[in-house]
Design a protein around this motif. Structure first.
Motif, PDB file in Angstrom:
ATOM      1  N   MET A   1      15.264  32.848  24.305  1.00  0.00           N
ATOM      2  CA  MET A   1      15.507  31.895  25.373  1.00  0.00           C
ATOM      3  C   MET A   1      14.939  30.522  25.014  1.00  0.00           C
ATOM      4  O   MET A   1      15.614  29.515  25.118  1.00  0.00           O
ATOM      5  N   THR A   2      13.685  30.488  24.574  1.00  0.00           N
ATOM      6  CA  THR A   2      13.059  29.218  24.205  1.00  0.00           C
ATOM      7  C   THR A   2      13.735  28.629  22.983  1.00  0.00           C
ATOM      8  O   THR A   2      13.952  27.414  22.908  1.00  0.00           O
ATOM      9  N   ARG A   3      14.097  29.468  22.028  1.00  0.00           N
ATOM     10  CA  ARG A   3      14.768  28.989  20.823  1.00  0.00           C
ATOM     11  C   ARG A   3      16.131  28.394  21.154  1.00  0.00           C
ATOM     12  O   ARG A   3      16.501  27.347  20.596  1.00  0.00           O
ATOM     13  N   ASN A   4      16.861  29.003  22.052  1.00  0.00           N
ATOM     14  CA  ASN A   4      18.159  28.463  22.445  1.00  0.00           C
ATOM     15  C   ASN A   4      18.012  27.098  23.115  1.00  0.00           C
ATOM     16  O   ASN A   4      18.813  26.186  22.876  1.00  0.00           O
ATOM     17  N   LEU A   5      16.995  26.957  23.938  1.00  0.00           N
ATOM     18  CA  LEU A   5      16.736  25.680  24.590  1.00  0.00           C
ATOM     19  C   LEU A   5      16.370  24.607  23.560  1.00  0.00           C
ATOM     20  O   LEU A   5      16.818  23.468  23.648  1.00  0.00           O
ATOM     21  N   LEU A   6      15.572  24.990  22.566  1.00  0.00           N
ATOM     22  CA  LEU A   6      15.227  24.050  21.503  1.00  0.00           C
ATOM     23  C   LEU A   6      16.448  23.649  20.685  1.00  0.00           C
ATOM     24  O   LEU A   6      16.579  22.487  20.279  1.00  0.00           O
ATOM     25  N   VAL A   7      17.350  24.573  20.443  1.00  0.00           N
ATOM     26  CA  VAL A   7      18.576  24.260  19.697  1.00  0.00           C
ATOM     27  C   VAL A   7      19.422  23.266  20.468  1.00  0.00           C
ATOM     28  O   VAL A   7      19.904  22.272  19.912  1.00  0.00           O
ATOM     29  N   VAL A   8      19.588  23.494  21.753  1.00  0.00           N
ATOM     30  CA  VAL A   8      20.388  22.585  22.578  1.00  0.00           C
ATOM     31  C   VAL A   8      19.749  21.199  22.621  1.00  0.00           C
ATOM     32  O   VAL A   8      20.431  20.179  22.458  1.00  0.00           O
ATOM     33  N   CYS A   9      18.452  21.147  22.812  1.00  0.00           N
ATOM     34  CA  CYS A   9      17.761  19.853  22.866  1.00  0.00           C
ATOM     35  C   CYS A   9      17.821  19.128  21.528  1.00  0.00           C
ATOM     36  O   CYS A   9      17.966  17.898  21.481  1.00  0.00           O
ATOM     37  N   THR A  10      17.740  19.866  20.428  1.00  0.00           N
ATOM     38  CA  THR A  10      17.825  19.255  19.102  1.00  0.00           C
ATOM     39  C   THR A  10      19.210  18.671  18.861  1.00  0.00           C
ATOM     40  O   THR A  10      19.343  17.564  18.329  1.00  0.00           O
ATOM     41  N   VAL A  11      20.242  19.375  19.264  1.00  0.00           N
ATOM     42  CA  VAL A  11      21.612  18.869  19.105  1.00  0.00           C
ATOM     43  C   VAL A  11      21.822  17.622  19.956  1.00  0.00           C
ATOM     44  O   VAL A  11      22.402  16.632  19.496  1.00  0.00           O
ATOM     45  N   VAL A  12      21.338  17.649  21.179  1.00  0.00           N
ATOM     46  CA  VAL A  12      21.475  16.483  22.063  1.00  0.00           C
ATOM     47  C   VAL A  12      20.707  15.289  21.489  1.00  0.00           C
ATOM     48  O   VAL A  12      21.212  14.159  21.495  1.00  0.00           O
ATOM     49  N   ALA A  13      19.522  15.520  20.963  1.00  0.00           N
ATOM     50  CA  ALA A  13      18.737  14.435  20.370  1.00  0.00           C
ATOM     51  C   ALA A  13      19.416  13.869  19.129  1.00  0.00           C
ATOM     52  O   ALA A  13      19.401  12.654  18.901  1.00  0.00           O
ATOM     53  N   SER A  14      20.037  14.730  18.337  1.00  0.00           N
ATOM     54  CA  SER A  14      20.737  14.233  17.153  1.00  0.00           C
ATOM     55  C   SER A  14      21.954  13.408  17.549  1.00  0.00           C
ATOM     56  O   SER A  14      22.222  12.356  16.954  1.00  0.00           O
ATOM     57  N   LEU A  15      22.680  13.840  18.558  1.00  0.00           N
ATOM     58  CA  LEU A  15      23.831  13.067  19.029  1.00  0.00           C
ATOM     59  C   LEU A  15      23.403  11.729  19.615  1.00  0.00           C
ATOM     60  O   LEU A  15      24.060  10.698  19.400  1.00  0.00           O
ATOM     61  N   ALA A  16      22.291  11.730  20.329  1.00  0.00           N
ATOM     62  CA  ALA A  16      21.774  10.475  20.886  1.00  0.00           C
ATOM     63  C   ALA A  16      21.339   9.525  19.776  1.00  0.00           C
ATOM     64  O   ALA A  16      21.551   8.307  19.865  1.00  0.00           O
ATOM     65  N   THR A  17      20.750  10.074  18.718  1.00  0.00           N
ATOM     66  CA  THR A  17      20.334   9.240  17.590  1.00  0.00           C
ATOM     67  C   THR A  17      21.540   8.600  16.919  1.00  0.00           C
ATOM     68  O   THR A  17      21.545   7.389  16.657  1.00  0.00           O
ATOM     69  N   PHE A  18      22.558   9.385  16.646  1.00  0.00           N
ATOM     70  CA  PHE A  18      23.749   8.841  15.995  1.00  0.00           C
ATOM     71  C   PHE A  18      24.478   7.847  16.889  1.00  0.00           C
ATOM     72  O   PHE A  18      24.953   6.806  16.423  1.00  0.00           O
ATOM     73  N   ALA A  19      24.563   8.147  18.186  1.00  0.00           N
ATOM     74  CA  ALA A  19      25.249   7.234  19.104  1.00  0.00           C
ATOM     75  C   ALA A  19      24.525   5.898  19.212  1.00  0.00           C
ATOM     76  O   ALA A  19      25.167   4.834  19.198  1.00  0.00           O
ATOM     77  N   SER A  20      23.206   5.929  19.298  1.00  0.00           N
ATOM     78  CA  SER A  20      22.474   4.672  19.394  1.00  0.00           C
ATOM     79  C   SER A  20      22.522   3.897  18.080  1.00  0.00           C
ATOM     80  O   SER A  20      22.543   2.666  18.083  1.00  0.00           O
ATOM     81  N   ALA A  21      22.571   4.584  16.944  1.00  0.00           N
ATOM     82  CA  ALA A  21      22.694   3.903  15.658  1.00  0.00           C
ATOM     83  C   ALA A  21      24.060   3.224  15.527  1.00  0.00           C
ATOM     84  O   ALA A  21      24.155   2.080  15.059  1.00  0.00           O
ATOM     85  N   ILE A  22      25.108   3.890  15.967  1.00  0.00           N
ATOM     86  CA  ILE A  22      26.451   3.300  15.917  1.00  0.00           C
ATOM     87  C   ILE A  22      26.539   2.115  16.868  1.00  0.00           C
ATOM     88  O   ILE A  22      27.088   1.062  16.526  1.00  0.00           O
ATOM     89  N   THR A  23      25.970   2.262  18.050  1.00  0.00           N
ATOM     90  CA  THR A  23      25.973   1.161  19.017  1.00  0.00           C
ATOM     91  C   THR A  23      25.172  -0.022  18.491  1.00  0.00           C
ATOM     92  O   THR A  23      25.601  -1.175  18.611  1.00  0.00           O
ATOM     93  N   GLY A  24      24.035   0.241  17.884  1.00  0.00           N
ATOM     94  CA  GLY A  24      23.231  -0.825  17.303  1.00  0.00           C
ATOM     95  C   GLY A  24      23.959  -1.545  16.181  1.00  0.00           C
ATOM     96  O   GLY A  24      23.876  -2.770  16.058  1.00  0.00           O
ATOM     97  N   SER A  25      24.691  -0.798  15.364  1.00  0.00           N
ATOM     98  CA  SER A  25      25.469  -1.416  14.294  1.00  0.00           C
ATOM     99  C   SER A  25      26.549  -2.334  14.861  1.00  0.00           C
ATOM    100  O   SER A  25      26.778  -3.434  14.340  1.00  0.00           O
ATOM    101  N   TYR A  26      27.202  -1.893  15.920  1.00  0.00           N
ATOM    102  CA  TYR A  26      28.226  -2.719  16.558  1.00  0.00           C
ATOM    103  C   TYR A  26      27.621  -4.021  17.086  1.00  0.00           C
ATOM    104  O   TYR A  26      28.150  -5.112  16.843  1.00  0.00           O
ATOM    105  N   PHE A  27      26.489  -3.914  17.795  1.00  0.00           N
ATOM    106  CA  PHE A  27      25.861  -5.116  18.348  1.00  0.00           C
ATOM    107  C   PHE A  27      25.342  -6.040  17.248  1.00  0.00           C
ATOM    108  O   PHE A  27      25.383  -7.259  17.385  1.00  0.00           O
ATOM    109  N   ALA A  28      24.862  -5.484  16.139  1.00  0.00           N
ATOM    110  CA  ALA A  28      24.397  -6.309  15.029  1.00  0.00           C
ATOM    111  C   ALA A  28      25.555  -7.086  14.417  1.00  0.00           C
ATOM    112  O   ALA A  28      25.430  -8.286  14.129  1.00  0.00           O
TER     113      ALA A  28
END
Length: 94
Positions: A1-28
Motif C-alpha cells: 500500500m505504501t509502495r503504491n502510494l510512493l510510486v504514484v507520487c513519484t510519477v506525479v512529481a516527475s510529470l510536474a518536473t518535466f511540465a515546469s521545465a517545458i514551461t520554463g523553456s517556453y517563457f525563456a
C-alpha cells in the motif's frame, strides 16, 4: 500500500518536473525574443543573444514579464525535481 502510494507520487512529481521545465523553456524563449530597443548593450549578449534573459535591462517590458515567469518556472522545476528525487530515494529504500 505504501509502495503504491510512493510510486504514484513519484510519477506525479516527475510529470510536474518535466511540465515546469517545458514551461520554463517556453517563457525563456519568449523573453529572449523580446529584446528591448537599443539592445544588446553588453558584450555577452552580443556574443550569444540567449544571455539576454540574464539581464532585465536588455529586455523590453514584455520581455521582463516573460523573464519573471521563466524564473518562477525555473524555481518550480528545481523544487519539483527535489521532491522527485526524495520520493525516488524513499521508493528505493522500501
Amino acid at each position: 500500500m505504501t509502495r503504491n502510494l510512493l510510486v504514484v507520487c513519484t510519477v506525479v512529481a516527475s510529470l510536474a518536473t518535466f511540465a515546469s521545465a517545458i514551461t520554463g523553456s517556453y517563457f525563456a524563449i519568449r523573453a529572449i525574443l523580446n529584446i528591448g530597443p537599443g539592445s544588446p548593450r553588453r558584450w555577452i549578449v552580443r556574443v550569444w543573444r540567449l544571455n539576454a534573459v540574464l539581464f532585465a535591462d536588455e529586455l523590453s517590458v514584455i520581455g521582463r514579464q516573460y523573464r519573471t515567469r521563466y524564473l518562477m518556472a525555473a524555481i518550480a522545476t528545481v523544487c519539483a525535481g527535489a521532491i522527485w528525487v526524495t520520493l525516488a530515494l524513499a521508493l528505493a529504500l522500501t
